[in-house]
Design a protein around this motif. Structure first.
Motif, PDB file in Angstrom:
ATOM      1  N   GLY A  48      10.336  -1.338   5.430  1.00  0.00           N
ATOM      2  CA  GLY A  48       9.217  -2.238   5.208  1.00  0.00           C
ATOM      3  C   GLY A  48       8.997  -3.174   6.369  1.00  0.00           C
ATOM      4  N   ILE A  49       8.401  -4.314   6.089  1.00  0.00           N
ATOM      5  CA  ILE A  49       8.095  -5.309   7.116  1.00  0.00           C
ATOM      6  C   ILE A  49       8.971  -6.540   6.885  1.00  0.00           C
ATOM      7  N   HIS A  50       9.471  -7.095   7.984  1.00  0.00           N
ATOM      8  CA  HIS A  50      10.455  -8.163   7.909  1.00  0.00           C
ATOM      9  C   HIS A  50      10.104  -9.221   8.954  1.00  0.00           C
ATOM     10  N   GLY A  51      10.162 -10.471   8.569  1.00  0.00           N
ATOM     11  CA  GLY A  51       9.842 -11.537   9.508  1.00  0.00           C
ATOM     12  C   GLY A  51       9.731 -12.886   8.830  1.00  0.00           C
ATOM     13  N   TRP A  52       8.833 -13.720   9.337  1.00  0.00           N
ATOM     14  CA  TRP A  52       8.805 -15.131   8.950  1.00  0.00           C
ATOM     15  C   TRP A  52       7.421 -15.586   8.476  1.00  0.00           C
ATOM     16  N   TYR A  53       7.458 -16.555   7.593  1.00  0.00           N
ATOM     17  CA  TYR A  53       6.297 -17.378   7.257  1.00  0.00           C
ATOM     18  C   TYR A  53       6.585 -18.752   7.850  1.00  0.00           C
ATOM     19  N   PHE A  54       5.724 -19.223   8.737  1.00  0.00           N
ATOM     20  CA  PHE A  54       5.875 -20.539   9.367  1.00  0.00           C
ATOM     21  C   PHE A  54       4.769 -21.469   8.865  1.00  0.00           C
ATOM     22  N   ARG A  55       5.137 -22.729   8.652  1.00  0.00           N
ATOM     23  CA  ARG A  55       4.148 -23.736   8.278  1.00  0.00           C
ATOM     24  C   ARG A  55       4.460 -25.040   9.007  1.00  0.00           C
TER      25      ARG A  55
ATOM     26  N   GLU B 214      -1.149  -6.026   6.861  1.00  0.00           N
ATOM     27  CA  GLU B 214      -0.184  -6.846   6.140  1.00  0.00           C
ATOM     28  C   GLU B 214       1.053  -7.099   7.007  1.00  0.00           C
ATOM     29  N   GLY B 215       1.399  -8.344   7.163  1.00  0.00           N
ATOM     30  CA  GLY B 215       2.512  -8.732   8.020  1.00  0.00           C
ATOM     31  C   GLY B 215       2.066  -9.279   9.354  1.00  0.00           C
ATOM     32  N   ASN B 216       0.807  -8.996   9.744  1.00  0.00           N
ATOM     33  CA  ASN B 216       0.275  -9.511  11.004  1.00  0.00           C
ATOM     34  C   ASN B 216      -1.228  -9.714  10.898  1.00  0.00           C
ATOM     35  N   LEU B 217      -1.642 -10.396   9.846  1.00  0.00           N
ATOM     36  CA  LEU B 217      -3.067 -10.646   9.641  1.00  0.00           C
ATOM     37  C   LEU B 217      -3.641 -11.527  10.742  1.00  0.00           C
ATOM     38  N   ALA B 218      -2.796 -12.358  11.368  1.00  0.00           N
ATOM     39  CA  ALA B 218      -3.275 -13.251  12.430  1.00  0.00           C
ATOM     40  C   ALA B 218      -3.435 -12.532  13.760  1.00  0.00           C
TER      41      ALA B 218
ATOM     42  N   ALA C 272       0.819  -1.212   0.000  1.00  0.00           N
ATOM     43  CA  ALA C 272       0.000   0.000   0.000  1.00  0.00           C
ATOM     44  C   ALA C 272       0.856   1.267   0.000  1.00  0.00           C
ATOM     45  N   GLU C 273       2.121   1.141   0.443  1.00  0.00           N
ATOM     46  CA  GLU C 273       2.998   2.313   0.523  1.00  0.00           C
ATOM     47  C   GLU C 273       4.000   2.372  -0.620  1.00  0.00           C
ATOM     48  N   ALA C 274       4.160   1.262  -1.319  1.00  0.00           N
ATOM     49  CA  ALA C 274       5.175   1.195  -2.374  1.00  0.00           C
ATOM     50  C   ALA C 274       4.789   2.070  -3.558  1.00  0.00           C
ATOM     51  N   LYS C 275       5.770   2.734  -4.104  1.00  0.00           N
ATOM     52  CA  LYS C 275       5.576   3.523  -5.317  1.00  0.00           C
ATOM     53  C   LYS C 275       6.143   2.714  -6.479  1.00  0.00           C
TER      54      LYS C 275
END
Length: 224
Positions: free
Chosen positions: A174-181, A206-210, A145-148
């Motif tokens: 931006g946002i930085h972190g993990w996708y866990f499965r 975005e980045g913390n939808l949970a 949403a912020e990216a140009k």
């Protein structure tokens, strides 16, 4: 006088005896060895097996090669101010067993980092019997949403395992972190510990939808 060759045991009176040659050669080898062990090794390689380097002062001639390190490395200055307050948080991420109908066995959790900010992390899975059953993707990207124009994406590490520890200097805002499965047949928890100059992503964004929240909120953050 005969032109025949002189007998094989004929010796030139001017030539030194073989014994003298052997002694001279052996003496030269010994002297060379003494020079190497007493002078070259202490002065050039900081090795003093005979102790003569310390006695003669030759060992003081040795010094390691100096390499000048620039105060501004390729990633930016080694010392810098940060726009965000330093904080420390612990998060508990619950993952359902593989095959969960609500697909709650996988989620993404990120925090916001300005470019150049530092994050120190440590996470461990609890209740995981086989480490390879937990997949993770450590990455970061600019917020759509912020990216140009195009979104900048940075991949840090992909793999599987029960734990990971390290640090990150954010290459982009931006946002930085993990996708866990979780691919195991049992529900697990991933405990994530973070320290650094980051900000939390609000629940549902975005980045913390949970909606993952820290277990404890630092006083300095709660008073804002």
């Amino acid at each position: 006088m005969s032109d025949a060759e002189p007998p094989g045991d004929f010796l030139d009176p001017a030539s030194p005896p073989k014994r003298t040659l052997l002694l001279s050669t052996g003496g030269a080898v010994i002297i060379a060895a003494v020079i190497v062990f007493a002078a070259v090794l202490p002065a050039e390689y900081n090795q003093d097996p005979l102790g003569l380097g310390r006695a003669t002062g030759l060992s003081r001639l040795w010094a390691p090669k100096e390499i000048t390190v620039s105060a501004h490395a390729a990633a930016g200055p080694l010392a810098r101010r940060q726009p965000a307050t330093f904080r420390t948080d612990t998060f508990e991420i619950a993952l359902a067993a593989d095959g969960d109908e609500g697909r709650r066995n996988a989620l993404e959790f990120k925090v916001r980092l300005p470019k150049g900010s530092t994050l120190v992390y440590s996470w461990q899975a609890e209740g995981l019997q086989v480490p390879e059953n937990l997949l993770f993707d450590f990455h970061g990207h600019t917020v759509a949403a912020e990216a140009k124009g195009a979104v900048s994406v940075a991949e840090y590490e992909k793999g599987s395992g029960a734990e990971a520890h390290g640090s990150l200097v954010a290459p982009v805002d931006g946002i930085h972190g993990w996708y866990f499965r979780n691919r195991s047949g049992q529900p697990i928890k991933v405990r994530v510990r973070l320290s650094g100059f980051y900000q939390l992503v609000p629940s549902g964004q975005e980045g913390n939808l949970a909606g993952i929240q820290p277990e404890t909120t630092p006083p300095s953050v709660a008073q804002r």
